[in-house]
Design a protein around this motif. Structure first.
Motif, PDB file in Angstrom:
ATOM      1  N   PRO A 287       0.631 -12.820 -11.459  1.00 45.02           N
ATOM      2  CA  PRO A 287       0.742 -11.547 -10.737  1.00 45.02           C
ATOM      3  C   PRO A 287      -0.125 -11.570  -9.492  1.00 45.02           C
ATOM      4  N   SER A 288       0.106 -10.592  -8.616  1.00 42.21           N
ATOM      5  CA  SER A 288      -0.755 -10.456  -7.451  1.00 42.21           C
ATOM      6  C   SER A 288      -2.131  -9.973  -7.907  1.00 42.21           C
ATOM      7  N   ASP A 289      -3.106 -10.026  -7.009  1.00 37.70           N
ATOM      8  CA  ASP A 289      -4.474  -9.700  -7.375  1.00 37.70           C
ATOM      9  C   ASP A 289      -4.601  -8.251  -7.851  1.00 37.70           C
ATOM     10  N   LYS A 290      -5.164  -8.110  -9.042  1.00 44.47           N
ATOM     11  CA  LYS A 290      -5.405  -6.775  -9.597  1.00 44.47           C
ATOM     12  C   LYS A 290      -6.603  -6.154  -8.890  1.00 44.47           C
ATOM     13  N   PRO A 291      -6.586  -4.816  -8.654  1.00 48.67           N
ATOM     14  CA  PRO A 291      -7.725  -4.156  -8.009  1.00 48.67           C
ATOM     15  C   PRO A 291      -9.023  -4.433  -8.772  1.00 48.67           C
ATOM     16  N   PRO A 292     -10.111  -4.709  -8.072  1.00 51.27           N
ATOM     17  CA  PRO A 292     -11.390  -4.999  -8.734  1.00 51.27           C
ATOM     18  C   PRO A 292     -11.814  -3.871  -9.671  1.00 51.27           C
ATOM     19  N   GLY A 293     -12.297  -4.247 -10.862  1.00 50.21           N
ATOM     20  CA  GLY A 293     -12.792  -3.266 -11.824  1.00 50.21           C
ATOM     21  C   GLY A 293     -11.729  -2.598 -12.665  1.00 50.21           C
ATOM     22  N   SER A 294     -10.456  -2.868 -12.388  1.00 51.80           N
ATOM     23  CA  SER A 294      -9.381  -2.222 -13.145  1.00 51.80           C
ATOM     24  C   SER A 294      -9.309  -2.781 -14.558  1.00 51.80           C
ATOM     25  N   ARG A 295      -9.068  -1.898 -15.538  1.00 50.47           N
ATOM     26  CA  ARG A 295      -8.937  -2.303 -16.941  1.00 50.47           C
ATOM     27  C   ARG A 295      -7.475  -2.405 -17.372  1.00 50.47           C
ATOM     28  N   ILE A 296      -6.552  -2.253 -16.438  1.00 48.79           N
ATOM     29  CA  ILE A 296      -5.126  -2.354 -16.753  1.00 48.79           C
ATOM     30  C   ILE A 296      -4.794  -3.780 -17.154  1.00 48.79           C
ATOM     31  N   GLN A 297      -3.949  -3.904 -18.174  1.00 50.40           N
ATOM     32  CA  GLN A 297      -3.527  -5.221 -18.656  1.00 50.40           C
ATOM     33  C   GLN A 297      -2.053  -5.428 -18.321  1.00 50.40           C
ATOM     34  N   VAL A 423      -1.787  14.328  -5.688  1.00 47.23           N
ATOM     35  CA  VAL A 423      -1.899  13.272  -6.698  1.00 47.23           C
ATOM     36  C   VAL A 423      -0.545  12.584  -6.818  1.00 47.23           C
ATOM     37  N   ASP A 424      -0.541  11.271  -6.563  1.00 47.44           N
ATOM     38  CA  ASP A 424       0.699  10.488  -6.645  1.00 47.44           C
ATOM     39  C   ASP A 424       0.870   9.895  -8.046  1.00 47.44           C
ATOM     40  N   ALA A 425       2.110   9.597  -8.372  1.00 44.14           N
ATOM     41  CA  ALA A 425       2.434   8.935  -9.638  1.00 44.14           C
ATOM     42  C   ALA A 425       3.278   7.706  -9.352  1.00 44.14           C
ATOM     43  N   CYS A 426       3.234   6.741 -10.250  1.00 41.40           N
ATOM     44  CA  CYS A 426       4.175   5.626 -10.207  1.00 41.40           C
ATOM     45  C   CYS A 426       5.505   6.145 -10.751  1.00 41.40           C
ATOM     46  N   VAL A 427       6.560   5.995  -9.982  1.00 37.96           N
ATOM     47  CA  VAL A 427       7.843   6.590 -10.357  1.00 37.96           C
ATOM     48  C   VAL A 427       8.918   5.507 -10.401  1.00 37.96           C
ATOM     49  N   LEU A 428       9.650   5.489 -11.519  1.00 39.20           N
ATOM     50  CA  LEU A 428      10.828   4.640 -11.660  1.00 39.20           C
ATOM     51  C   LEU A 428      12.060   5.537 -11.545  1.00 39.20           C
ATOM     52  N   PRO A 429      12.717   5.579 -10.386  1.00 41.36           N
ATOM     53  CA  PRO A 429      13.904   6.436 -10.228  1.00 41.36           C
ATOM     54  C   PRO A 429      15.007   6.009 -11.190  1.00 41.36           C
ATOM     55  N   ALA A 430      15.585   6.980 -11.871  1.00 41.03           N
ATOM     56  CA  ALA A 430      16.664   6.700 -12.820  1.00 41.03           C
ATOM     57  C   ALA A 430      17.529   7.932 -12.940  1.00 41.03           C
ATOM     58  N   THR A 431      18.681   7.781 -13.557  1.00 40.14           N
ATOM     59  CA  THR A 431      19.595   8.894 -13.802  1.00 40.14           C
ATOM     60  C   THR A 431      19.517   9.283 -15.271  1.00 40.14           C
ATOM     61  N   PRO A 432      19.380  10.585 -15.595  1.00 46.84           N
ATOM     62  CA  PRO A 432      19.419  11.751 -14.710  1.00 46.84           C
ATOM     63  C   PRO A 432      18.051  12.120 -14.139  1.00 46.84           C
ATOM     64  N   LEU A 433      16.947  11.665 -14.754  1.00 44.37           N
ATOM     65  CA  LEU A 433      15.616  12.059 -14.313  1.00 44.37           C
ATOM     66  C   LEU A 433      14.751  10.833 -14.056  1.00 44.37           C
ATOM     67  N   LEU A 441      -4.649   7.151 -12.418  1.00 48.47           N
ATOM     68  CA  LEU A 441      -5.192   5.890 -11.929  1.00 48.47           C
ATOM     69  C   LEU A 441      -5.636   6.020 -10.474  1.00 48.47           C
ATOM     70  N   THR A 442      -6.374   5.010 -10.022  1.00 45.90           N
ATOM     71  CA  THR A 442      -6.763   4.998  -8.613  1.00 45.90           C
ATOM     72  C   THR A 442      -5.552   4.604  -7.769  1.00 45.90           C
ATOM     73  N   ASN A 443      -5.579   4.957  -6.485  1.00 48.67           N
ATOM     74  CA  ASN A 443      -4.458   4.623  -5.603  1.00 48.67           C
ATOM     75  C   ASN A 443      -4.219   3.112  -5.507  1.00 48.67           C
ATOM     76  N   PRO A 444      -5.267   2.279  -5.394  1.00 44.21           N
ATOM     77  CA  PRO A 444      -5.013   0.831  -5.387  1.00 44.21           C
ATOM     78  C   PRO A 444      -4.322   0.342  -6.659  1.00 44.21           C
ATOM     79  N   GLU A 445      -4.692   0.914  -7.826  1.00 47.63           N
ATOM     80  CA  GLU A 445      -4.048   0.522  -9.078  1.00 47.63           C
ATOM     81  C   GLU A 445      -2.570   0.919  -9.077  1.00 47.63           C
ATOM     82  N   LYS A 446      -2.282   2.106  -8.581  1.00 48.18           N
ATOM     83  CA  LYS A 446      -0.894   2.564  -8.536  1.00 48.18           C
ATOM     84  C   LYS A 446      -0.057   1.672  -7.632  1.00 48.18           C
TER      85      LYS A 446
END
Length: 461
Positions: A287-297, A423-433, A441-446
């Protein structure tokens, strides 16, 4: 099974003169016949009502006629007619198609014909183009019985796919389920024994057919390891390693580990560099470089995506807002108690009650936020066909399931406003919602998550 119903020179329905028998199968007997009106040679398939072993055979026969009547492809013999003839003792059902000129691959091999690597690849390309057409229809058409007997090679090299007696229209666009197992042992994909069929099911049949051409062995007679055909030691001719790897991927026992579509299989066949083999897809993609300090796996392979977002911990902002609401609510309750007795305090009491209700609602809201920050986990899982997003807290959880093909490119999108901050969210556009997650999360993580999601989706769209 059906006995031979007609003999040479019999005339059916006053129009079709029997020339010879082409073969016999579970769905009937097929004859070469001549249309006495047009002098066209046709394939005449007949099924006897008395010879049926169950209603399912008639259902498949009628389905074959119905499907063929809507198909139009140069690699599929043209549908001409469907009719029935009644007698005192029986009812005969007939299906008429243009006759595919040539011999089946099975008949050619039996006569000593040996395919070359180039010819095998050409046959594969021709059949894949037919499958691209069939699987691209609405609903997709799954043949379910691709084998050497059902692929005709003309003297001019033209390839035809015949015998749609096992065909299935996949109304769900994902998988076909039925109560009857159809197909031919050795060429059937493992999922067909569970009465399931996918587009990848036809790819398995084609792959097994090509292996038969190159080895001269029935696939059921080849050594296997965990249902995987071990054919390399039985090859009658030398083939390039990447073509052997391509055949292995076509015949992977697990449908998800084959090529996703006939288009992908054809592209890989034509490519000098084979797509990464499915049994190598357990190796992680960098993967690309994960933001420093992030605990996301994150674990991403060629065929799987697994993102785990652990609890982020109680945020300072949430703590201070919650504390402020608690203090305000306490003061309002004290004032409410103090002002409940004096006369004329009805208005003040109403206002205080309203304030108490509003503060209580806000308190519950921020309590839920605090609980999610302390215990909430979000998991996003995908393979080549399906996805799942699961939210889990200490006491509850929910999830959404869907098809990867229904997802669009992931984006960052405003979810709500907190104070004066969007506040932004990670969004996966799909039908119907659309599906949103990761607001806390922090913006760099998103941004990193969106980037990794799109990298995976681009490979499988």
């Amino acid at each position: 099974m059906f006995d031979h119903i007609h003999t040479t020179n019999d005339v059916v329905a006053g129009r079709y003169r029997i020339v010879s028998s082409l073969g016999q199968g579970s769905s009937g007997t097929t004859y070469e016949a001549e249309d006495v009106q047009t002098y066209q040679r046709v394939a005449l398939k007949v099924m006897s009502f008395r010879g049926m072993q169950g209603w399912k055979q008639l259902e498949l026969f009628e389905r074959e006629a119905q499907v063929l009547s809507h198909l139009e492809h140069p690699g599929i013999p043209q549908y001409l007619d469907y009719f029935q003839v009644d007698s005192d003792r029986d009812r005969l059902f007939y299906l008429v198609q243009a006759l595919a000129p040539g011999r089946s691959l099975a008949a050619l091999v039996e006569r000593g014909w040996q395919s070359t690597e180039a010819e095998t690849k050409r046959i594969a390309s021709e059949v894949l183009n037919i499958l691209i057409y069939l699987h691209g229809l609405t609903p997709p058409i799954i043949h379910r019985d691709i084998k050497p007997h059902n692929i005709i090679r003309g003297q001019d090299g033209c390839i035809y796919l015949v015998d749609f007696g096992s065909v299935q229209a996949v109304l769900s666009h994902a998988t076909a389920h039925g109560s009857t197992i159809v197909g031919t042992y050795g060429y059937m994909a493992p999922e067909q024994f569970r009465s399931q069929a996918y587009g990848a099911t036809d790819l398995h049949g084609l792959g097994a057919t090509l292996i038969f051409l190159l080895t001269g062995c029935h696939p059921g007679d080849l050594p296997q390891k965990r249902l995987k055909l071990m054919f390399r030691d039985n090859l009658q001719i030398e083939i390039k390693p990447h073509f052997a790897s391509w055949l292995e991927q076509m015949t992977e026992p697990i449908a998800e580990e084959r090529f996703i579509t006939a288009q992908r299989a054809l592209a890989a066949l034509k490519s000098v560099h084979l797509e990464k083999k499915s049994h190598d897809t357990s190796s992680a993609v960098e993967p690309s470089d994960k933001p420093p300090g992030s605990r996301i796996q994150l674990k991403r392979t060629q065929t799987k995506f697994a993102l785990n977002i652990p609890p982020i911990g109680l945020q300072t902002e949430t703590f201070f807002i919650g504390a402020t609401i608690s203090v305000l609510l306490w003061n309002v309750l004290v004032l409410l108690k103090a002002n409940s007795a004096p006369p004329g305090g009805g208005m003040n009491s109403s206002i205080l009650i309203l304030c108490a209700v509003l503060l209580s609602v806000l308190g519950l809201r921020f309590s839920a936020v605090a609980i999610f920050e302390l215990t909430g986990r979000t998991r996003v899982e995908m393979n080549e066909q399906q996805f799942r997003i699961k939210w889990q807290t200490l006491w509850s959880g929910r999830q959404v399931l869907g098809k990867v093909s229904n997802l669009s490119k992931a984006v960052l999108q405003a979810s709500y406003t907190r104070g004066w901050r969007q506040v932004d969210a990670c969004v996966l556009p799909a039908t119907p919602l659309p599906h949103k997650f990761g607001e806390m999360l922090t913006n760099p993580e998103k941004k990193w998550i969106v980037q990794e999601l799109n990298a995976f989706l681009e490979e499988h769209h």
